[in-house]
Motif scaffolding. Structure first.
Motif, PDB file in Angstrom:
ATOM      1  N   TYR A  30       0.756  -1.295   0.025  1.00  0.00           N
ATOM      2  CA  TYR A  30      -0.050  -0.084   0.087  1.00  0.00           C
ATOM      3  C   TYR A  30       0.618   1.333  -0.164  1.00  0.00           C
ATOM      4  N   ALA A  31       2.029   1.084   0.222  1.00  0.00           N
ATOM      5  CA  ALA A  31       2.957   2.494   0.676  1.00  0.00           C
ATOM      6  C   ALA A  31       3.780   2.592  -0.638  1.00  0.00           C
ATOM      7  N   GLN A  32       3.630   1.660  -1.742  1.00  0.00           N
ATOM      8  CA  GLN A  32       4.262   1.886  -2.899  1.00  0.00           C
ATOM      9  C   GLN A  32       3.948   3.152  -3.791  1.00  0.00           C
ATOM     10  N   THR A  33       4.925   3.584  -4.469  1.00  0.00           N
ATOM     11  CA  THR A  33       4.872   4.974  -5.292  1.00  0.00           C
ATOM     12  C   THR A  33       4.079   4.683  -6.536  1.00  0.00           C
ATOM     13  N   TYR A  34       4.280   3.422  -6.951  1.00  0.00           N
ATOM     14  CA  TYR A  34       3.310   2.967  -7.965  1.00  0.00           C
ATOM     15  C   TYR A  34       1.917   2.451  -7.508  1.00  0.00           C
ATOM     16  N   GLN A  35       1.008   3.004  -8.112  1.00  0.00           N
ATOM     17  CA  GLN A  35      -0.177   2.338  -7.423  1.00  0.00           C
ATOM     18  C   GLN A  35      -1.352   1.577  -8.061  1.00  0.00           C
ATOM     19  N   ASN A  36      -0.667   1.127  -9.185  1.00  0.00           N
ATOM     20  CA  ASN A  36      -1.748   0.105  -9.915  1.00  0.00           C
ATOM     21  C   ASN A  36      -1.491  -1.192  -9.752  1.00  0.00           C
ATOM     22  N   TRP A  37      -2.066  -1.676  -8.604  1.00  0.00           N
ATOM     23  CA  TRP A  37      -1.587  -3.066  -8.425  1.00  0.00           C
ATOM     24  C   TRP A  37      -2.768  -3.726  -7.588  1.00  0.00           C
ATOM     25  N   GLU A  38      -2.669  -5.140  -7.569  1.00  0.00           N
ATOM     26  CA  GLU A  38      -3.564  -5.782  -6.918  1.00  0.00           C
ATOM     27  C   GLU A  38      -2.923  -6.788  -6.183  1.00  0.00           C
ATOM     28  N   ILE A  39      -3.320  -7.208  -4.847  1.00  0.00           N
ATOM     29  CA  ILE A  39      -2.720  -8.145  -4.218  1.00  0.00           C
ATOM     30  C   ILE A  39      -3.542  -9.694  -4.323  1.00  0.00           C
ATOM     31  N   ILE A  40      -3.186 -10.730  -4.758  1.00  0.00           N
ATOM     32  CA  ILE A  40      -3.807 -12.026  -4.977  1.00  0.00           C
ATOM     33  C   ILE A  40      -3.352 -12.652  -3.581  1.00  0.00           C
ATOM     34  N   PHE A  41      -3.917 -12.585  -2.476  1.00  0.00           N
ATOM     35  CA  PHE A  41      -3.722 -12.925  -1.214  1.00  0.00           C
ATOM     36  C   PHE A  41      -4.323 -14.751  -1.077  1.00  0.00           C
ATOM     37  N   TRP A  42      -3.409 -15.634  -1.054  1.00  0.00           N
ATOM     38  CA  TRP A  42      -3.708 -16.973  -1.164  1.00  0.00           C
ATOM     39  C   TRP A  42      -3.410 -17.522   0.219  1.00  0.00           C
ATOM     40  N   ASP A  43      -4.394 -17.684   0.732  1.00  0.00           N
ATOM     41  CA  ASP A  43      -4.557 -18.325   2.289  1.00  0.00           C
ATOM     42  C   ASP A  43      -4.387 -19.729   2.298  1.00  0.00           C
ATOM     43  N   ASN A  44      -3.180 -20.249   2.543  1.00  0.00           N
ATOM     44  CA  ASN A  44      -2.936 -21.796   2.387  1.00  0.00           C
ATOM     45  C   ASN A  44      -3.502 -22.443   3.530  1.00  0.00           C
ATOM     46  N   ALA A  45      -4.622 -22.282   4.091  1.00  0.00           N
ATOM     47  CA  ALA A  45      -4.943 -23.109   5.280  1.00  0.00           C
ATOM     48  C   ALA A  45      -4.492 -22.637   6.358  1.00  0.00           C
ATOM     49  N   SER A  46      -4.477 -21.239   6.626  1.00  0.00           N
ATOM     50  CA  SER A  46      -3.901 -20.762   7.857  1.00  0.00           C
ATOM     51  C   SER A  46      -4.935 -20.988   9.123  1.00  0.00           C
ATOM     52  N   THR A  47      -4.574 -21.226  10.187  1.00  0.00           N
ATOM     53  CA  THR A  47      -5.219 -21.447  11.427  1.00  0.00           C
ATOM     54  C   THR A  47      -5.123 -20.199  12.313  1.00  0.00           C
ATOM     55  N   ASP A  48      -4.655 -19.481  11.975  1.00  0.00           N
ATOM     56  CA  ASP A  48      -4.057 -18.095  12.901  1.00  0.00           C
ATOM     57  C   ASP A  48      -5.193 -16.969  12.565  1.00  0.00           C
ATOM     58  N   GLY A  49      -4.718 -15.761  12.842  1.00  0.00           N
ATOM     59  CA  GLY A  49      -5.644 -14.608  12.429  1.00  0.00           C
ATOM     60  C   GLY A  49      -5.533 -14.353  11.000  1.00  0.00           C
ATOM     61  N   SER A  50      -4.751 -14.718  10.266  1.00  0.00           N
ATOM     62  CA  SER A  50      -4.322 -14.145   8.956  1.00  0.00           C
ATOM     63  C   SER A  50      -5.236 -13.627   8.134  1.00  0.00           C
ATOM     64  N   GLN A  51      -6.401 -14.738   8.185  1.00  0.00           N
ATOM     65  CA  GLN A  51      -7.700 -14.013   7.117  1.00  0.00           C
ATOM     66  C   GLN A  51      -8.332 -12.684   7.830  1.00  0.00           C
ATOM     67  N   LYS A  52      -8.351 -12.665   9.033  1.00  0.00           N
ATOM     68  CA  LYS A  52      -8.840 -11.496   9.579  1.00  0.00           C
ATOM     69  C   LYS A  52      -8.107 -10.062   9.318  1.00  0.00           C
ATOM     70  N   ILE A  53      -6.803 -10.268   9.230  1.00  0.00           N
ATOM     71  CA  ILE A  53      -5.909  -9.179   8.797  1.00  0.00           C
ATOM     72  C   ILE A  53      -6.018  -8.822   7.366  1.00  0.00           C
ATOM     73  N   ALA A  54      -6.105  -9.819   6.639  1.00  0.00           N
ATOM     74  CA  ALA A  54      -6.138  -9.755   5.077  1.00  0.00           C
ATOM     75  C   ALA A  54      -7.456  -9.024   4.938  1.00  0.00           C
ATOM     76  N   SER A  55      -8.550  -9.572   5.377  1.00  0.00           N
ATOM     77  CA  SER A  55      -9.665  -9.251   5.187  1.00  0.00           C
ATOM     78  C   SER A  55     -10.153  -7.748   5.605  1.00  0.00           C
ATOM     79  N   SER A  56      -9.193  -7.205   6.499  1.00  0.00           N
ATOM     80  CA  SER A  56      -9.558  -5.689   6.823  1.00  0.00           C
ATOM     81  C   SER A  56      -8.990  -4.687   6.199  1.00  0.00           C
ATOM     82  N   TYR A  57      -8.531  -4.833   5.010  1.00  0.00           N
ATOM     83  CA  TYR A  57      -8.034  -4.075   4.029  1.00  0.00           C
ATOM     84  C   TYR A  57      -9.154  -3.846   2.833  1.00  0.00           C
TER      85      TYR A  57
END
Length: 128
Positions: A30-57
């Motif tokens: 998000y802090a990049q000077t280049y702003q035309n991007w997407e993040i493909i976030f691949w949750d590889n069966a996490s069991t911690d709070g990773s989904q909640k963090i990624a989904s907060s954006y």
């Protein structure tokens, strides 16, 4: 391409229980000077709070989840199938991009017609 003529970059992030450093990694995109991007976030069966963090954006993060953990190569290939960008960058969830990374690499690719660009690393320890 966006209205400034910048090609879209798909940043592939493969995540498995990466909550500890995840927000810092995502924030570096998000802090990049280049702003035309997407993040493909691949949750590889996490069991911690990773989904909640990624989904907060916002919607620039495209969240995908599998229920069975796979090897990173297979996970990256599955994530690539969902990438819409002209270019692809990989960001591990315990790494960060420096602010000009995407801009500099796209400029290089576009100017020289390179097929692949890689960069060096700076080790960040517990003392910063």
């Amino acid at each position: 391409m966006n209205k400034k003529g910048q090609p879209l970059i798909s940043v592939i992030m493969n995540c498995y229980n990466s909550g500890k450093y995840l927000r810092e990694a995502i924030d570096s995109v998000y802090a990049q000077t280049y702003q035309n991007w997407e993040i493909i976030f691949w949750d590889n069966a996490s069991t911690d709070g990773s989904q909640k963090i990624a989904s907060s954006y916002d919607a620039r993060i495209k969240y995908f989840r599998v229920e069975i953990n796979t090897l990173i190569g297979l996970a990256r290939n599955m994530a690539l199938k969902n990438a819409a960008g002209k270019y692809v960058a990989f960001l591990d969830t315990d790494d960060v991009f420096l602010p000009h990374k995407l801009e500099r690499q796209v400029n290089m690719i576009e100017a020289e017609n390179y097929g692949l660009i890689y960069g060096g690393t700076i080790i960040i320890d517990e003392n910063g």
